[in-house]
Design an enzyme around this catalytic site. Sequence first.
Site, PDB file in Angstrom:
ATOM      1  N   GLN A   1      -3.735 -21.699  18.564  1.00  0.00           N
ATOM      2  CA  GLN A   1      -4.571 -20.754  17.798  1.00  0.00           C
ATOM      3  C   GLN A   1      -4.642 -19.399  18.500  1.00  0.00           C
ATOM      4  O   GLN A   1      -5.017 -18.400  17.898  1.00  0.00           O
ATOM      5  CB  GLN A   1      -6.005 -21.287  17.687  1.00  0.00           C
ATOM      6  CG  GLN A   1      -6.150 -22.473  16.812  1.00  0.00           C
ATOM      7  CD  GLN A   1      -7.579 -23.001  16.765  1.00  0.00           C
ATOM      8  OE1 GLN A   1      -8.523 -22.347  17.202  1.00  0.00           O
ATOM      9  NE2 GLN A   1      -7.728 -24.183  16.219  1.00  0.00           N
ATOM     10  N   CYS A   2      -4.306 -19.376  19.796  1.00  0.00           N
ATOM     11  CA  CYS A   2      -4.375 -18.117  20.547  1.00  0.00           C
ATOM     12  C   CYS A   2      -3.270 -17.182  20.067  1.00  0.00           C
ATOM     13  O   CYS A   2      -2.190 -17.634  19.693  1.00  0.00           O
ATOM     14  CB  CYS A   2      -4.172 -18.362  22.040  1.00  0.00           C
ATOM     15  SG  CYS A   2      -5.446 -19.387  22.764  1.00  0.00           S
TER      16      CYS A   2
ATOM     17  N   THR B   1       2.406 -10.533  14.449  1.00  0.00           N
ATOM     18  CA  THR B   1       1.227 -10.995  13.721  1.00  0.00           C
ATOM     19  C   THR B   1       0.448  -9.759  13.310  1.00  0.00           C
ATOM     20  O   THR B   1       0.368  -8.807  14.090  1.00  0.00           O
ATOM     21  CB  THR B   1       0.304 -11.805  14.667  1.00  0.00           C
ATOM     22  OG1 THR B   1       1.068 -12.834  15.259  1.00  0.00           O
ATOM     23  CG2 THR B   1      -0.869 -12.420  13.947  1.00  0.00           C
TER      24      THR B   1
ATOM     25  N   THR C   1       0.811  -1.221   0.000  1.00  0.00           N
ATOM     26  CA  THR C   1       0.000   0.000   0.000  1.00  0.00           C
ATOM     27  C   THR C   1       0.841   1.266   0.000  1.00  0.00           C
ATOM     28  O   THR C   1       0.499   2.263  -0.637  1.00  0.00           O
ATOM     29  CB  THR C   1      -0.912   0.011   1.250  1.00  0.00           C
ATOM     30  OG1 THR C   1      -1.762  -1.116   1.175  1.00  0.00           O
ATOM     31  CG2 THR C   1      -1.756   1.262   1.333  1.00  0.00           C
TER      32      THR C   1
ATOM     33  N   ASP D   1       1.555  -6.532  -4.550  1.00  0.00           N
ATOM     34  CA  ASP D   1       0.734  -6.515  -3.344  1.00  0.00           C
ATOM     35  C   ASP D   1       1.227  -7.728  -2.553  1.00  0.00           C
ATOM     36  O   ASP D   1       1.446  -8.796  -3.131  1.00  0.00           O
ATOM     37  CB  ASP D   1      -0.746  -6.682  -3.734  1.00  0.00           C
ATOM     38  CG  ASP D   1      -1.671  -6.565  -2.537  1.00  0.00           C
ATOM     39  OD1 ASP D   1      -2.517  -5.660  -2.541  1.00  0.00           O
ATOM     40  OD2 ASP D   1      -1.571  -7.402  -1.612  1.00  0.00           O
ATOM     41  N   SER D   2       1.408  -7.580  -1.260  1.00  0.00           N
ATOM     42  CA  SER D   2       2.055  -8.665  -0.520  1.00  0.00           C
ATOM     43  C   SER D   2       1.202  -9.926  -0.412  1.00  0.00           C
ATOM     44  O   SER D   2       1.678 -10.953   0.053  1.00  0.00           O
ATOM     45  CB  SER D   2       2.505  -8.191   0.861  1.00  0.00           C
ATOM     46  OG  SER D   2       1.426  -8.164   1.758  1.00  0.00           O
TER      47      SER D   2
HETATM   48  N1  ASP Z   1      -2.760  -5.398   0.444  1.00  0.00           N
HETATM   49  C1  ASP Z   1      -1.646  -4.597   0.876  1.00  0.00           C
HETATM   50  C2  ASP Z   1      -0.409  -5.476   0.862  1.00  0.00           C
HETATM   51  O1  ASP Z   1      -0.213  -6.261   1.724  1.00  0.00           O
HETATM   52  C3  ASP Z   1      -1.896  -4.048   2.236  1.00  0.00           C
HETATM   53  C4  ASP Z   1      -0.777  -3.202   2.802  1.00  0.00           C
HETATM   54  O2  ASP Z   1       0.211  -2.920   2.183  1.00  0.00           O
HETATM   55  O3  ASP Z   1      -0.939  -2.785   3.954  1.00  0.00           O
HETATM   56  O4  ASP Z   1       0.374  -5.348  -0.064  1.00  0.00           O
END
Ligand code: ASP
Length: 343
Positions: A280-281, A168, A16, A60-61
Site C-alpha cells: 500500500q506504500c 502514480t 482536461t 474523461d479518463s
Molecule cells: N478528470 C480529468 C481526466 O482524467 C482530469 C485530468 O485530465 O487531469 O480526464
Amino acid sequence: MSKFKSNILLIYTGGTIGMVKDADTGVLKSFDFENLLVNIPELKLLDCNIDTLSFKKPIDSSDMHPKYWIQIAEIIENNYDKFDGFVVLHGSDTMSYTSSVLSFMLENLAKPIIFTGSQLPIGDLRTDAKENLITSIQLASIQSHGKPVIKEVCLYFEYKLYRANRTTKINAEHFQAFASLNYPDLAESGVHLKINKDYLYKPNTKKTFKVHKELDKNIVLIKLFPGISKTVMESLMAIPNLKAIILETYGAGNCTTEKWFINILKESISKGIHIINVTQCSGGSVMMGHYETSDNLKKIGVISGKDITTEAAIGKLMYMLGQNITSKAFKTMYEASLRGEMS
Ligand code: ASP
C-alpha cells in the site's frame, strides 16, 4: 514525410487538456481536438512533422476501460512504421493505468510513446498544458544516428519524464501530479532537456514489435485495512470466474496473522487463483518472509509484486492472464521484470 525531421503522431483521447467549461453549469466537459490545436499555435514552430488523430468521442479518463486501451494499441500498431514517435494526450486521473498497461501490450517497442495531459485546460490563462505538450513532442522527436533515443512508454508531466509503468498520480491539485518513487526520472526539462540515458529502457531492437490485445478483466484488487472481515474476504473470493487477486498489503508486504485469513487465501490458491502481494506504500518493496506477518503468504505461494505500483500490477496481470501462461510459469514470470516495471 520528411526524412530529416522526426514524424510524430499526436493521439488525443480526452482529458482536461482539451476540456471547456459548460457556459450554464460551469462543469468541465471534453471538447473537440480542433479546438485544442487552435490554442497551441506554437506547435507549428516545432522542428518535427506532427500528424494528429483523435478519439471520435474524447473521454474523461475516469471513463477509461480496457476497450480503449486496445483502441490506443491499435492506433499505434497501424501507424508504427509511419512515425518515429507517439504522444498520447490523456486525462491525468487514470493516465498511470493506461500508460502502464500499454507498456505490456506493446512488446519489443523501439520508439517513444509519451503520455501527457494537464491539470488546467489548454485555454486557461495559467494552463500547464502547453509546456507538457510541447516538451512531450520534443522528447518524442529526439534521435541519435537516425533512431529514436527513447524506446519505451513514458509519462511526461510538469518538467519530468518518467517510465510510465513506475508512476502514480499523487496530487489532484498540484501541477506536479505524478511521482515515480521506485525509479529515477528519465529526463528533466529545465533550460536544457536533460536525458538520464543510463535509466532509459534498452530493449532488444532486433526482436519484432508485437501488439498484444488480449486483456483479462477477471481480477480483483483488495486493499487491506485493520478489521477487514471474514465475510468480506469470503465474498470476494467467491466472485464467479475470478482468476487473480491483487492484495494491497501493509508496509513490506505484511498482513494479519489470523488463521482464517491465511486459510481463505490458501484455499483460493489451491483453486488456481493467482494472488499478488503489492504494498500500500507509495515507495519501497514487498519483502515476503522479512516479518512473521508476511512469512505465511510466502509459504502458501503468494506471488511477490516487489516494488511494482498497483497501476502497473493491474496492467501486468490483465496482460499476463490474456497470454494463457501455465499456472506453474505464472509466478516466475510475474516476479520477473518484463518492461522495467520492477527492480
Ligand atoms: N478528470 C480529468 C481526466 O482524467 C482530469 C485530468 O485530465 O487531469 O480526464
